[in-house]
Write an enzyme that holds these catalytic residues in place. Structure first.
Site, mmCIF file in Angstrom:
data_model
loop_
_atom_site.group_PDB
_atom_site.id
_atom_site.type_symbol
_atom_site.label_atom_id
_atom_site.label_comp_id
_atom_site.label_asym_id
_atom_site.label_seq_id
_atom_site.Cartn_x
_atom_site.Cartn_y
_atom_site.Cartn_z
ATOM 1 C CG ASN A 1 -2.995 -7.237 -1.146
ATOM 2 O OD1 ASN A 1 -2.451 -8.203 -0.603
ATOM 3 N ND2 ASN A 1 -3.042 -7.090 -2.460
ATOM 4 C CD1 TRP A 2 -1.208 -6.300 5.304
ATOM 5 C CD2 TRP A 2 -0.330 -7.929 6.577
ATOM 6 N NE1 TRP A 2 -1.575 -6.050 6.600
ATOM 7 C CE2 TRP A 2 -1.043 -7.035 7.412
ATOM 8 C CE3 TRP A 2 0.289 -9.035 7.161
ATOM 9 C CZ2 TRP A 2 -1.152 -7.211 8.790
ATOM 10 C CZ3 TRP A 2 0.189 -9.212 8.535
ATOM 11 C CH2 TRP A 2 -0.523 -8.311 9.338
ATOM 12 C CE LYS A 3 -0.020 -5.237 -3.336
ATOM 13 N NZ LYS A 3 0.313 -4.384 -4.470
ATOM 14 C CG HIS B 1 -3.897 -7.837 -6.680
ATOM 15 N ND1 HIS B 1 -2.760 -7.472 -7.359
ATOM 16 C CD2 HIS B 1 -4.145 -6.850 -5.785
ATOM 17 C CE1 HIS B 1 -2.334 -6.307 -6.871
ATOM 18 N NE2 HIS B 1 -3.154 -5.917 -5.917
ATOM 19 C CD GLU C 1 0.810 -6.936 -6.908
ATOM 20 O OE1 GLU C 1 0.606 -7.668 -5.931
ATOM 21 O OE2 GLU C 1 1.005 -5.701 -6.801
ATOM 22 C CD GLU D 1 -5.980 -3.013 -6.088
ATOM 23 O OE1 GLU D 1 -5.824 -2.593 -4.946
ATOM 24 O OE2 GLU D 1 -5.333 -3.957 -6.568
ATOM 25 N N GLY E 1 1.677 0.486 -6.523
ATOM 26 C CA GLY E 1 3.070 0.477 -6.090
ATOM 27 C C GLY E 1 3.952 1.484 -6.798
ATOM 28 C CB SER F 1 -0.046 5.079 -5.313
ATOM 29 O OG SER F 1 0.906 4.266 -5.973
ATOM 30 N N GLY G 1 -2.111 -1.314 -0.385
ATOM 31 C CA GLY G 1 -0.947 -2.196 -0.419
ATOM 32 C C GLY G 1 0.128 -1.702 0.533
ATOM 33 N N GLY G 2 1.128 -1.015 -0.002
ATOM 34 C CA GLY G 2 2.296 -0.585 0.776
ATOM 35 C C GLY G 2 1.944 0.119 2.080
HETATM 36 P P1 13P Z 1 -0.205 -0.016 -3.322
HETATM 37 O O1 13P Z 1 -1.124 0.631 -2.307
HETATM 38 O O2 13P Z 1 1.109 -0.435 -2.761
HETATM 39 O O3 13P Z 1 -0.098 0.819 -4.563
HETATM 40 O O4 13P Z 1 -0.918 -1.388 -3.765
HETATM 41 C C1 13P Z 1 -2.268 -1.379 -4.051
HETATM 42 C C2 13P Z 1 -2.711 -2.778 -4.175
HETATM 43 O O5 13P Z 1 -2.266 -3.501 -5.032
HETATM 44 C C3 13P Z 1 -3.676 -3.275 -3.186
HETATM 45 O O6 13P Z 1 -4.194 -4.508 -3.560
#
Ligand code: 13P
Length: 256
Positions: free
Chosen positions: A9-11, A98, A100, A170, A176, A216, A237-238
Site C-alpha cells: 500500500n503505497w499510500k 483502511h 487512515e 491492521e 507506521g 510495521s 506500507g512504508g
Molecule cells: P506500515 O507498514 O507503514 O506500518 O503501514 C501498514 C499499512 O497501513 C498498510 O496498509
C-alpha cells in the site's frame, strides 16, 4: 489451499516517474527470485494506476490494486473514483476501510460495507481492513472491537461473494509506528477472525480466505509473523516503497 498474498500500500507516495521506477525494480527482482505461490500486489495512488497497469500487463509477475473506491457506480461526486472505473483500467484489487480512511475521512462500517459491495459488483476483489486502537488493546477490548467491525461489514457480505474478499488485520497502533504486533498477538486475532468467518460462512470459506497482517512489517520481522498458521501474508506500507525490502518480505512468505 488459501493464497499467500503480499500487497504494498503505497499510500500518498510516489510521483508517476517514481512509481514506474519502483514497479520496474520490483518486477526485475521478482523475475530474479520467482515467488510463484505468492500473489504480489501493489496499490499505487490513482494518478499512477494507468501507466503502471500497462507495465504490469506487459511484464506480468505482479497484480494491481487501488487504495479506495467510491460506493456509487457514477454520478455527481466530485473528486471520487468508482469501482467501475478501476475495473475498466485493469485494476484487480482495492483496499477498503483502511484505518487512515476511517480516521481522516470518517469512514464508518456501513460505508466500508457499501464500498466492498460496489467493488464486488464489478469483479474487483476488496482487501477489507480491520484493527483495534491502542486504547482498545490496552483495555483488553481488542477482540470485541474487531468483532463489532466485522459484524457490521464483512459478515454482511453476500455469501456468494465472500470467496472474493481478502481480509487484512491492521492494528491501528502498529501502523507506521515501528511497533509491530507480536506474532502471538497477530495470530490470536487472525484465528479469531477466521472463527467468526467460519461461524457465518462455514468452515470451507474460512479455511480458504486469506487474512493478511499489516502494521510495521519489514524484512526483519516478516518471517516470524508470517510463519503463524493463520497469517497468510501481509499488507505493507512504508516497507513497500523500497523494492529490495518489499521483495525480501515476499521472499519471507515464499520460504514458509
Ligand atoms: P506500515 O507498514 O507503514 O506500518 O503501514 C501498514 C499499512 O497501513 C498498510 O496498509
Amino acid at each position: 489451499m488459501r493464497k499467500k498474498i503480499v500487497a504494498g500500500n503505497w499510500k500518498m507516495n510516489n510521483t508517476l516517474q517514481e512509481g514506474l521506477a519502483l514497479t520496474f525494480r520490483i518486477i526485475d527482482l521478482l523475475k530474479e527470485n520467482p515467488a510463484d505461490h505468492v500473489k504480489v500486489i501493489i496499490a499505487p495512488p490513482f494518478t499512477s494506476l494507468h501507466p503502471i497497469c500497462e507495465l504490469i500487463n506487459k511484464e506480468g509477475v505482479i497484480h494491481l490494486g487501488a487504495q479506495d473506491c467510491h460506493q456509487e457506480k457514477s454520478g455527481a461526486f466530485t473528486g471520487e473514483v468508482s469501482s467501475d472505473m478501476l475495473f475498466d483500467l485493469g485494476v484487480k484489487y482495492v483496499i477498503i476501510g483502511h484505518s487512515e480512511r476511517r480516521q481522516y475521512f470518517n469512514e464508518t462500517d456501513a460505508l466500508v460495507l457499501a464500498k466492498a459491495e460496489a467493488a464486488l459488483d464489478v469483479g474487483l476483489r476488496p482487501i477489507m481492513c480491520f484493527g483495534e486502537t491502542l486504547e482498545q488493546r490496552n483495555s483488553g477490548k481488542h477482540l470485541d472491537a474487531v468483532k463489532s467491525r466485522l459484524e457490521n461489514s464483512l459478515l454482511k457480505i453476500n455469501p456468494t461473494e465472500i470467496a472474493h474478499v481478502v481480509i487484512a488485520y491492521e492494528p491501528v497502533w502498529a501502523i507506521g509506528t515501528g511497533e509491530n504486533a507480536t506474532p502471538q498477538q497477530a495470530q490470536e486475532m487472525h484465528a479469531f477472525i477466521r472463527t467468526l468467518v467460519a461461524e457465518k460462512f462455514g468452515k470451507d470459506v474460512a479455511n480458504d480466505i486469506s487474512i493478511l497482517y499489516g502494521g510495521s512489517c519489514n524484512a526483519k520481522n516478516a518471517n516470524d509473523i508470517f510463519s503463524q498458521p493463520d497469517i497468510d501474508g501481509g499488507l505493507i506500507g512504508g516497507a513497500s516503497l523500497k523494492a529490495e525490502e518489499f521483495v525480501a518480505i515476499v521472499k519471507a512468505v515464499y520460504s514458509i
